[in-house]
Design a protein around this motif. Structure first.
Motif, PDB file in Angstrom:
ATOM      1  N   PRO A 108       0.839  -1.201   0.000  1.00 30.98           N
ATOM      2  CA  PRO A 108       0.000   0.000   0.000  1.00 30.98           C
ATOM      3  C   PRO A 108       0.877   1.255   0.000  1.00 30.98           C
ATOM      4  O   PRO A 108       1.885   1.304   0.703  1.00 30.98           O
ATOM      5  CB  PRO A 108      -0.791  -0.127   1.311  1.00 30.98           C
ATOM      6  CG  PRO A 108      -0.771  -1.588   1.630  1.00 30.98           C
ATOM      7  CD  PRO A 108       0.554  -2.094   1.133  1.00 30.98           C
ATOM      8  N   GLY A 109       0.503   2.236  -0.789  1.00 28.27           N
ATOM      9  CA  GLY A 109       1.320   3.437  -0.924  1.00 28.27           C
ATOM     10  C   GLY A 109       1.105   4.422   0.203  1.00 28.27           C
ATOM     11  O   GLY A 109       0.731   5.583  -0.031  1.00 28.27           O
ATOM     12  N   ALA A 131      14.798   9.862   7.366  1.00 25.79           N
ATOM     13  CA  ALA A 131      14.421  11.149   7.949  1.00 25.79           C
ATOM     14  C   ALA A 131      14.814  12.299   7.026  1.00 25.79           C
ATOM     15  O   ALA A 131      14.057  13.256   6.835  1.00 25.79           O
ATOM     16  CB  ALA A 131      15.068  11.314   9.318  1.00 25.79           C
ATOM     17  N   ALA A 132      16.004  12.199   6.427  1.00 24.58           N
ATOM     18  CA  ALA A 132      16.467  13.244   5.514  1.00 24.58           C
ATOM     19  C   ALA A 132      15.596  13.289   4.255  1.00 24.58           C
ATOM     20  O   ALA A 132      15.226  14.371   3.781  1.00 24.58           O
ATOM     21  CB  ALA A 132      17.924  13.003   5.146  1.00 24.58           C
ATOM     22  N   LEU A 133      15.265  12.135   3.717  1.00 24.03           N
ATOM     23  CA  LEU A 133      14.392  12.088   2.549  1.00 24.03           C
ATOM     24  C   LEU A 133      13.004  12.635   2.874  1.00 24.03           C
ATOM     25  O   LEU A 133      12.406  13.374   2.082  1.00 24.03           O
ATOM     26  CB  LEU A 133      14.277  10.647   2.042  1.00 24.03           C
ATOM     27  CG  LEU A 133      15.497  10.058   1.339  1.00 24.03           C
ATOM     28  CD1 LEU A 133      15.364   8.548   1.210  1.00 24.03           C
ATOM     29  CD2 LEU A 133      15.689  10.692  -0.039  1.00 24.03           C
ATOM     30  N   GLY A 134      12.488  12.274   4.041  1.00 30.15           N
ATOM     31  CA  GLY A 134      11.178  12.733   4.450  1.00 30.15           C
ATOM     32  C   GLY A 134      11.109  14.239   4.624  1.00 30.15           C
ATOM     33  O   GLY A 134      10.075  14.862   4.364  1.00 30.15           O
ATOM     34  N   ALA A 135      12.201  14.836   5.039  1.00 31.32           N
ATOM     35  CA  ALA A 135      12.238  16.291   5.193  1.00 31.32           C
ATOM     36  C   ALA A 135      12.129  16.984   3.837  1.00 31.32           C
ATOM     37  O   ALA A 135      11.563  18.077   3.734  1.00 31.32           O
ATOM     38  CB  ALA A 135      13.524  16.706   5.902  1.00 31.32           C
ATOM     39  N   ARG A 136      12.659  16.342   2.803  1.00 34.10           N
ATOM     40  CA  ARG A 136      12.633  16.930   1.460  1.00 34.10           C
ATOM     41  C   ARG A 136      11.361  16.582   0.701  1.00 34.10           C
ATOM     42  O   ARG A 136      10.842  17.398  -0.057  1.00 34.10           O
ATOM     43  CB  ARG A 136      13.856  16.465   0.653  1.00 34.10           C
ATOM     44  CG  ARG A 136      15.189  16.883   1.252  1.00 34.10           C
ATOM     45  CD  ARG A 136      16.301  16.904   0.210  1.00 34.10           C
ATOM     46  NE  ARG A 136      16.418  15.669  -0.543  1.00 34.10           N
ATOM     47  CZ  ARG A 136      17.191  14.637  -0.185  1.00 34.10           C
ATOM     48  NH1 ARG A 136      17.922  14.705   0.924  1.00 34.10           N
ATOM     49  NH2 ARG A 136      17.263  13.562  -0.932  1.00 34.10           N
ATOM     50  N   GLN A 137      10.890  15.345   0.862  1.00 33.31           N
ATOM     51  CA  GLN A 137       9.698  14.889   0.152  1.00 33.31           C
ATOM     52  C   GLN A 137       8.758  14.199   1.142  1.00 33.31           C
ATOM     53  O   GLN A 137       8.656  12.970   1.180  1.00 33.31           O
ATOM     54  CB  GLN A 137      10.082  13.920  -0.967  1.00 33.31           C
ATOM     55  CG  GLN A 137      10.845  14.572  -2.115  1.00 33.31           C
ATOM     56  CD  GLN A 137      11.160  13.588  -3.228  1.00 33.31           C
ATOM     57  OE1 GLN A 137      12.153  13.728  -3.946  1.00 33.31           O
ATOM     58  NE2 GLN A 137      10.329  12.576  -3.395  1.00 33.31           N
ATOM     59  N   ALA A 139       5.627  13.786   1.284  1.00 34.95           N
ATOM     60  CA  ALA A 139       4.457  13.057   0.781  1.00 34.95           C
ATOM     61  C   ALA A 139       4.793  11.628   0.366  1.00 34.95           C
ATOM     62  O   ALA A 139       3.896  10.815   0.161  1.00 34.95           O
ATOM     63  CB  ALA A 139       3.846  13.805  -0.403  1.00 34.95           C
ATOM     64  N   THR A 140       6.073  11.298   0.253  1.00 40.72           N
ATOM     65  CA  THR A 140       6.478   9.953  -0.156  1.00 40.72           C
ATOM     66  C   THR A 140       6.585   9.038   1.059  1.00 40.72           C
ATOM     67  O   THR A 140       7.211   9.409   2.056  1.00 40.72           O
ATOM     68  CB  THR A 140       7.843  10.007  -0.872  1.00 40.72           C
ATOM     69  OG1 THR A 140       7.744  10.866  -2.017  1.00 40.72           O
ATOM     70  CG2 THR A 140       8.273   8.616  -1.336  1.00 40.72           C
ATOM     71  N   PRO A 141       5.987   7.851   1.014  1.00 37.80           N
ATOM     72  CA  PRO A 141       6.043   6.919   2.158  1.00 37.80           C
ATOM     73  C   PRO A 141       7.384   6.180   2.190  1.00 37.80           C
ATOM     74  O   PRO A 141       7.485   4.999   1.853  1.00 37.80           O
ATOM     75  CB  PRO A 141       4.873   5.975   1.897  1.00 37.80           C
ATOM     76  CG  PRO A 141       4.769   5.908   0.404  1.00 37.80           C
ATOM     77  CD  PRO A 141       5.141   7.289  -0.075  1.00 37.80           C
ATOM     78  N   TRP A 142       8.413   6.876   2.628  1.00 41.81           N
ATOM     79  CA  TRP A 142       9.771   6.324   2.549  1.00 41.81           C
ATOM     80  C   TRP A 142       9.954   5.048   3.365  1.00 41.81           C
ATOM     81  O   TRP A 142      10.671   4.129   2.955  1.00 41.81           O
ATOM     82  CB  TRP A 142      10.787   7.379   2.994  1.00 41.81           C
ATOM     83  CG  TRP A 142      10.835   8.552   2.084  1.00 41.81           C
ATOM     84  CD1 TRP A 142      10.360   9.814   2.326  1.00 41.81           C
ATOM     85  CD2 TRP A 142      11.368   8.589   0.751  1.00 41.81           C
ATOM     86  NE1 TRP A 142      10.570  10.636   1.230  1.00 41.81           N
ATOM     87  CE2 TRP A 142      11.187   9.906   0.254  1.00 41.81           C
ATOM     88  CE3 TRP A 142      11.981   7.643  -0.064  1.00 41.81           C
ATOM     89  CZ2 TRP A 142      11.599  10.286  -1.023  1.00 41.81           C
ATOM     90  CZ3 TRP A 142      12.393   8.011  -1.341  1.00 41.81           C
ATOM     91  CH2 TRP A 142      12.203   9.324  -1.800  1.00 41.81           C
ATOM     92  N   ASP A 143       9.304   4.995   4.540  1.00 41.28           N
ATOM     93  CA  ASP A 143       9.461   3.782   5.352  1.00 41.28           C
ATOM     94  C   ASP A 143       8.844   2.571   4.664  1.00 41.28           C
ATOM     95  O   ASP A 143       9.398   1.465   4.677  1.00 41.28           O
ATOM     96  CB  ASP A 143       8.893   3.974   6.759  1.00 41.28           C
ATOM     97  CG  ASP A 143       7.420   4.389   6.782  1.00 41.28           C
ATOM     98  OD1 ASP A 143       6.854   4.708   5.706  1.00 41.28           O
ATOM     99  OD2 ASP A 143       6.841   4.394   7.885  1.00 41.28           O
ATOM    100  N   ARG A 144       7.714   2.779   4.001  1.00 47.77           N
ATOM    101  CA  ARG A 144       7.078   1.680   3.280  1.00 47.77           C
ATOM    102  C   ARG A 144       7.948   1.249   2.092  1.00 47.77           C
ATOM    103  O   ARG A 144       8.074   0.058   1.793  1.00 47.77           O
ATOM    104  CB  ARG A 144       5.702   2.106   2.774  1.00 47.77           C
ATOM    105  CG  ARG A 144       4.915   1.006   2.083  1.00 47.77           C
ATOM    106  CD  ARG A 144       4.356  -0.009   3.032  1.00 47.77           C
ATOM    107  NE  ARG A 144       3.257   0.535   3.809  1.00 47.77           N
ATOM    108  CZ  ARG A 144       2.395  -0.195   4.502  1.00 47.77           C
ATOM    109  NH1 ARG A 144       2.532  -1.515   4.525  1.00 47.77           N
ATOM    110  NH2 ARG A 144       1.428   0.373   5.205  1.00 47.77           N
TER     111      ARG A 144
END
Length: 222
Positions: A108-109, A131-137, A139-144
């Motif tokens: 699931p996205g 965490a660094a990716l999440g700060a920049r984007q 809306a993207t579910p990086w952990d998933r």
């Protein structure tokens, strides 16, 4: 999934529903004889996709039974991977003379529902990168995506080794451009006489699905 694999020698079949004409071979029926409807539908449709993909590379219909640790047993001369989640099923196949191994996974996205799962899946380095990716984007579910990438790593690894690979035994580095690398932290499989320590893959989040894929093509050596 097809968009992830457009440039590699694989065949993709995917669907967002469970076709009424999807059927099982008797040997496959026996595997899910006592399964609940959800499990049966997933099992049936993903094999329907697999047979459709196989037919496109000239392989006749055949049972695709679970083997060791549930890995699908593909017809001789074929490598492949299957995945399913709510609202999505897909199979990817290739000729073994073109692709050594491949792994695909769909989820699931959306972010992981249980924050504790990330602690099981990711090490400190990976969590800092997320965490660094999440700060920049955000809306993207990086952990998933990290979870999915590690599933694809395992699906690529297992046919080459026949051994379990824990989440902590591969470090995944996701990039914002839709690619990722996975560095094996254990002895890697030997492919064409060379130990493989890094898998390269791609990811996408689209239509409510987060998907990852890895393909190890055959390399012609002179």
């Amino acid at each position: 999934m097809a968009s992830l694999l457009a440039s590699v020698p694989v065949t993709v079949e995917e669907t967002h529903d469970d076709p009424a004409d999807a059927v099982l071979f008797p040997e496959e029926e026996a595997v899910v004889a006592n399964a609940v409807a959800k499990r049966r539908n997933e099992f049936t449709t993903v094999r329907h996709c697999a047979r459709a993909a196989l037919s496109r590379i000239g392989v006749p219909p055949a049972p695709i039974l679970p083997g060791q640790r549930g890995a699908p047993r593909w017809p001789a001369g074929v490598v492949g991977s299957m995945t399913h989640c709510a609202g999505y099923r897909a199979a990817v196949v290739a000729r073994a003379d073109q692709v050594v191994s491949l792994g695909v996974d769909a989820e699931p996205g959306e972010p992981l529902r249980d924050p504790g799962v990330l602690d099981l899946v990711a090490d400190e380095t990976e969590r800092a990168a997320l965490a660094a990716l999440g700060a920049r984007q955000p809306a993207t579910p990086w952990d998933r995506l990290l979870f999915s990438a590690k599933e694809s790593v395992y699906k690529t690894w297992f046919p080459l080794t026949g051994r379990w690979l824990g989440f902590e035994e591969a470090r995944v580095d996701l990039a914002a451009d839709g690619t990722f690398t996975a560095r094996l932290l254990v002895e890697g499989p030997v492919v064409e006489g060379v130990e493989v320590k890094v898998f390269s893959g791609r990811w996408v989040v689209r239509d409510g699905i987060a998907a990852t894929a890895i393909v190890l093509p055959v390399t012609t050596r002179t």
